[in-house]
Design an enzyme around this catalytic site. Structure first.
Site, PDB file in Angstrom:
ATOM      1  N   SER A 160       4.099 -10.263  21.115  1.00 52.03           N
ATOM      2  CA  SER A 160       4.544  -9.201  22.022  1.00 52.03           C
ATOM      3  C   SER A 160       4.592  -9.769  23.438  1.00 52.03           C
ATOM      4  O   SER A 160       5.327 -10.727  23.696  1.00 52.03           O
ATOM      5  CB  SER A 160       3.620  -7.985  21.921  1.00 52.03           C
ATOM      6  OG  SER A 160       4.078  -6.925  22.734  1.00 52.03           O
ATOM      7  N   THR A 161       3.790  -9.252  24.350  1.00 51.14           N
ATOM      8  CA  THR A 161       3.826  -9.662  25.748  1.00 51.14           C
ATOM      9  C   THR A 161       3.581 -11.167  25.886  1.00 51.14           C
ATOM     10  O   THR A 161       2.576 -11.684  25.425  1.00 51.14           O
ATOM     11  CB  THR A 161       2.762  -8.899  26.555  1.00 51.14           C
ATOM     12  OG1 THR A 161       2.923  -7.499  26.325  1.00 51.14           O
ATOM     13  CG2 THR A 161       2.889  -9.189  28.033  1.00 51.14           C
ATOM     14  N   HIS A 189       8.213  -8.095  19.743  1.00 54.21           N
ATOM     15  CA  HIS A 189       8.486  -6.774  20.318  1.00 54.21           C
ATOM     16  C   HIS A 189       9.563  -6.905  21.400  1.00 54.21           C
ATOM     17  O   HIS A 189       9.316  -7.448  22.475  1.00 54.21           O
ATOM     18  CB  HIS A 189       7.216  -6.175  20.929  1.00 54.21           C
ATOM     19  CG  HIS A 189       6.178  -5.837  19.918  1.00 54.21           C
ATOM     20  ND1 HIS A 189       4.866  -5.601  20.246  1.00 54.21           N
ATOM     21  CD2 HIS A 189       6.245  -5.683  18.561  1.00 54.21           C
ATOM     22  CE1 HIS A 189       4.178  -5.315  19.149  1.00 54.21           C
ATOM     23  NE2 HIS A 189       4.990  -5.375  18.121  1.00 54.21           N
ATOM     24  N   MET A 282       0.021  -7.664  23.900  1.00 56.06           N
ATOM     25  CA  MET A 282      -0.933  -6.587  24.159  1.00 56.06           C
ATOM     26  C   MET A 282      -0.933  -5.614  22.992  1.00 56.06           C
ATOM     27  O   MET A 282       0.003  -5.541  22.199  1.00 56.06           O
ATOM     28  CB  MET A 282      -0.613  -5.881  25.466  1.00 56.06           C
ATOM     29  CG  MET A 282       0.673  -5.118  25.525  1.00 56.06           C
ATOM     30  SD  MET A 282       0.936  -4.449  27.187  1.00 56.06           S
ATOM     31  CE  MET A 282       2.475  -3.581  26.944  1.00 56.06           C
ATOM     32  N   ASP A 285      -1.056  -4.296  17.322  1.00 56.68           N
ATOM     33  CA  ASP A 285      -0.094  -4.398  16.238  1.00 56.68           C
ATOM     34  C   ASP A 285      -0.303  -5.712  15.485  1.00 56.68           C
ATOM     35  O   ASP A 285      -0.407  -6.772  16.092  1.00 56.68           O
ATOM     36  CB  ASP A 285       1.335  -4.328  16.787  1.00 56.68           C
ATOM     37  CG  ASP A 285       2.385  -4.274  15.687  1.00 56.68           C
ATOM     38  OD1 ASP A 285       2.071  -3.760  14.595  1.00 56.68           O
ATOM     39  OD2 ASP A 285       3.516  -4.745  15.921  1.00 56.68           O
TER      40      ASP A 285
END
Length: 346
Positions: A160-161, A189, A282, A285
């Site tokens: 993600s991030t 993501h 972050m 998930d």
């Protein structure tokens, strides 16, 4: 510091951020050049940087801002177009920590609320965590001894991030001989449009076929499938083949695509023959899916905290003791090679 040529956009951001406890806006600028003149004195932890600006745009300003304020985390914002997706990914490759897509219309109240929430969440997540995959790291931490008898038949990766830059670095470090023997499915993501452009960037680095996942397509060695933005990507077995299952099921952990969906499907289809990698990101998930993978005997490797932009997703798995190894980013590709040679515990 908020950098945007639109006075309306700056005013909105300043109002939103001023209402958030623990966040102070120390400066605002209408162009990249003005931001450069202010950044040393303002000394921000985070710069919210618009891409489309006159005089000096965000892509041009980014490296100079990072040089002028070492350690600052830059959050790129842009409207959701293919051109801006291309530029945003270039920014991530050049050191931006993450991006947030702007809503196409300020009249869409629901989109504005979602944008505000994501902006605030990401500012909090990246504050003091500039992109630093080269950070010095201690020795890798290993979970309790866990034998891995099965050579991986599929590699599943979640992030993600900070993930796009980490993913590009990881894929670029994997030998062509490994990629030729292993199907790869990636959940990053990202919104729609971005994932298609991201796949193109990965293809240029990997030297193998990379494309967005398509429902019903068979996974095969030598191909990297990227989950399309806004859709889940899972796996199903049909006879001797494993097929991609791309669908619009409800979000999981407020995410679609979701790492959990991919990991749970990989556990069901491949069992202990799956190999899972969780990079910076972050939230949590991937944790539920990691439990399924661990129960099936599949190894899970997570990026360590020092080299992660945000140690949310990998940290949640590490803290629960599900990770076979917790490694700096640049040691993950060599670990995959060891798994492929059947010596994961060496």
């Amino acid at each position: 510091m908020v950098v945007d040529d639109s006075a309306v956009a700056r005013a909105l951001a300043l109002r939103w951020l001023s209402e958030e406890p623990g966040i102070d806006v120390v400066a605002e600028a209408e162009t990249g050049r003005v931001a450069l003149a202010l950044v040393a004195r303002a000394d921000p932890d985070v710069i919210v940087l618009d891409l489309d600006m006159p005089d000096m745009d965000g892509l041009t300003a980014l490296p100079e801002l990072l040089a002028a304020r070492p350690g600052v985390a830059v959050l790129v914002v842009s409207t959701l177009t293919r051109r801006n997706a291309e530029i945003s990914l270039h920014c991530l490759a050049r050191g931006a920590a993450d991006y947030v897509p702007k809503p196409s219309s300020r009249g869409d109240a629901e989109a504005l609320v979602a944008f505000r929430n994501e902006l605030v969440e990401k500012i909090r997540a990246i504050a003091g965590r500039g992109a630093n995959p080269d950070a010095a790291a201690g020795p890798p931490r290993l979970a309790a001894s866990r034998s891995v008898a099965t050579r991986p038949a599929c590699l599943v990766v979640g992030a993600s991030t900070g993930g796009p830059r980490a993913m590009m670095r990881l894929i670029g470090q994997l030998p062509a001989s490994v990629l030729a023997r292993l199907p790869v499915v990636v959940v990053q993501h990202m919104p729609p449009i971005f994932t298609a452009v991201f796949a193109e960037h990965l293809a240029a680095i990997a030297g193998c076929e990379v494309r967005e996942a398509r429902d019903g397509e068979a996974v095969r060695p030598g191909v990297i499938h990227v989950a399309p933005g806004g859709l889940h990507t899972g796996l199903v077995r049909r006879g001797a083949d494993v097929l991609l299952h791309v669908h619009d099921g409800p979000p999981t952990n407020v995410c679609r695509p979701s790492v959990n969906v991919l990991f749970e499907a990989a556990a069901a289809v491949y069992g202990g023959a799956a190999l899972a990698i969780v990079l910076t990101g972050m939230g949590r998930d991937g944790l539920v899916g990691a439990r399924s993978l661990a129960a099936a005997g599949a190894p899970i490797v997570v990026q360590d905290e020092v080299t992660s932009i945000v140690w949310g997703m990998p940290g949640a798995i590490a803290r629960e003791g599900l990770a076979h190894a917790i490694l700096p980013l640049d040691r993950i590709a060599p670990a995959i090679c060891v798994f492929m040679e059947g010596g994961a515990d060496d």
